[in-house]
Design a protein around this motif. Sequence first.
Motif, PDB file in Angstrom:
ATOM      1  N   ARG A  68      74.000  51.127  70.494  1.00 56.83           N
ATOM      2  CA  ARG A  68      72.770  51.829  70.843  1.00 56.83           C
ATOM      3  C   ARG A  68      72.801  52.118  72.338  1.00 56.83           C
ATOM      4  N   TYR A 104      65.739  50.020  72.806  1.00 58.06           N
ATOM      5  CA  TYR A 104      66.814  49.435  72.004  1.00 58.06           C
ATOM      6  C   TYR A 104      67.067  47.975  72.356  1.00 58.06           C
ATOM      7  N   ASN A 145      71.867  45.154  65.809  1.00 53.97           N
ATOM      8  CA  ASN A 145      70.905  46.218  66.095  1.00 53.97           C
ATOM      9  C   ASN A 145      69.631  45.560  66.612  1.00 53.97           C
ATOM     10  N   SER A 163      66.988  46.743  68.252  1.00 58.19           N
ATOM     11  CA  SER A 163      65.958  47.709  68.613  1.00 58.19           C
ATOM     12  C   SER A 163      64.533  47.177  68.424  1.00 58.19           C
ATOM     13  N   ASP A 212      62.466  51.761  65.652  1.00 54.99           N
ATOM     14  CA  ASP A 212      63.574  52.396  64.939  1.00 54.99           C
ATOM     15  C   ASP A 212      63.060  53.148  63.725  1.00 54.99           C
ATOM     16  N   PRO A 262      68.422  54.123  61.707  1.00 52.63           N
ATOM     17  CA  PRO A 262      69.556  54.106  62.630  1.00 52.63           C
ATOM     18  C   PRO A 262      70.885  54.353  61.931  1.00 52.63           C
ATOM     19  N   SER A 272      73.693  54.016  63.157  1.00 53.19           N
ATOM     20  CA  SER A 272      74.654  52.981  63.511  1.00 53.19           C
ATOM     21  C   SER A 272      74.684  51.882  62.446  1.00 53.19           C
ATOM     22  N   VAL A 273      73.542  51.587  61.834  1.00 52.76           N
ATOM     23  CA  VAL A 273      73.510  50.589  60.763  1.00 52.76           C
ATOM     24  C   VAL A 273      74.286  51.102  59.550  1.00 52.76           C
ATOM     25  N   SER A 289      70.036  42.819  62.229  1.00 57.16           N
ATOM     26  CA  SER A 289      69.121  43.804  62.811  1.00 57.16           C
ATOM     27  C   SER A 289      67.723  43.237  62.943  1.00 57.16           C
TER      28      SER A 289
END
Length: 368
Positions: free
Chosen positions: A188, A194, A263, A265, A268, A271, A273-274, A286
């Motif tokens: 992130r 984040y 993660n 954050s 959110d 995401p 990225s997840v 996360s």
Amino acid sequence: MSLGGVRLALVGPLPPPAGGMANQTRQLADKLAAEGVRVELVQTNAPYRPAWLASVRGLRAAGRLLPFLCALWRAAGRNDLMHVMANSGWSWHLFAAPAIWIAHLRGCPVIVNYRGGEAASFLERQAAVVRFTMRRAALLAVPSGFLQGVFAGFGMRAEVLPNAVDVERFVPRARAFRPDAPHFIVTRNLEAIYDNETALRAFARVRARCPDARLTLAGEGPELARLQALAAQLGVTASVHFAGRLGREQVAALYADADVMINPSRVDNTPNSVLESLACGVPVVSTRVGGVPFLVEDGRTALMVPPADPDAMAQALLHLLDHPDTAATLRAEGLTHVAQFAWPAVRQRIENAYRSVLPATQAGGASG
């Protein structure tokens, strides 16, 4: 069915800088073009022309906005459909709203693809204005049930159109999980929302028990210097790598060498990225915020912890190191779960959305 022959104006940002919306805009353009859609990109973050306008504060907005409005006007007049990647705040007012109104004026149906974890706070202030503009759109699409619920709370119906994950680029890693020398990653940007600070503090706790652990923070942003200072204060500088902005291939290579993705954050939506981590077979820890609980299931496809809680995050990370069988379960379940976000599944939902707003003659032609 086929989308071949549809003329689409796609409005949104492109990398650089890399980010969720910019990456999704580029990926969508590439995937649709490969399906035979004639995609015309209208870039919301196009370079300044001439370049010196970027350094003149009073002219910067006009230097970008006027060419953007002209490009919108032309695109709305020569395409069958407009697909607008939208976000909160000034991004809505400067880019999404003008696109919707111009498409409406030129008789071009428009799909608003809204994304962003701060939608609730934005709509609390601006719901009336957003509703007024959204009456000119043919469809509101959001990437998660979380945002669907947010918009419903302000009287706007939305359809879920999930993000797509490039499963040809993000593939399961070949090597084994390394509980004795784990490589943790965060992908992130280095921005306050984040909360990379929590990831750093959690990592310091883990490293106190696992001295061979490593952490890579892949991203850029205004918090870099503060986070570097924090790493020094925590005594983990030698084990933390600030990788900066990475290209898509570099990010895929980073996942291939990761044991756990964090993660952290505070805010959110969905995401990517997840999802990329799941596609690479990398277990995810996360925070339980925004749309994340709509994206993964705690204990099955990820481990979730409260936001801004380094102790809880460290405990979850240590649990994975102490229980590799749990990491293996998350990997297997994650790979199964992420299949619904692969392009073939998402493509069908996009086609259905496009066909629902195109005039009958064009929709029929798109069915091939």
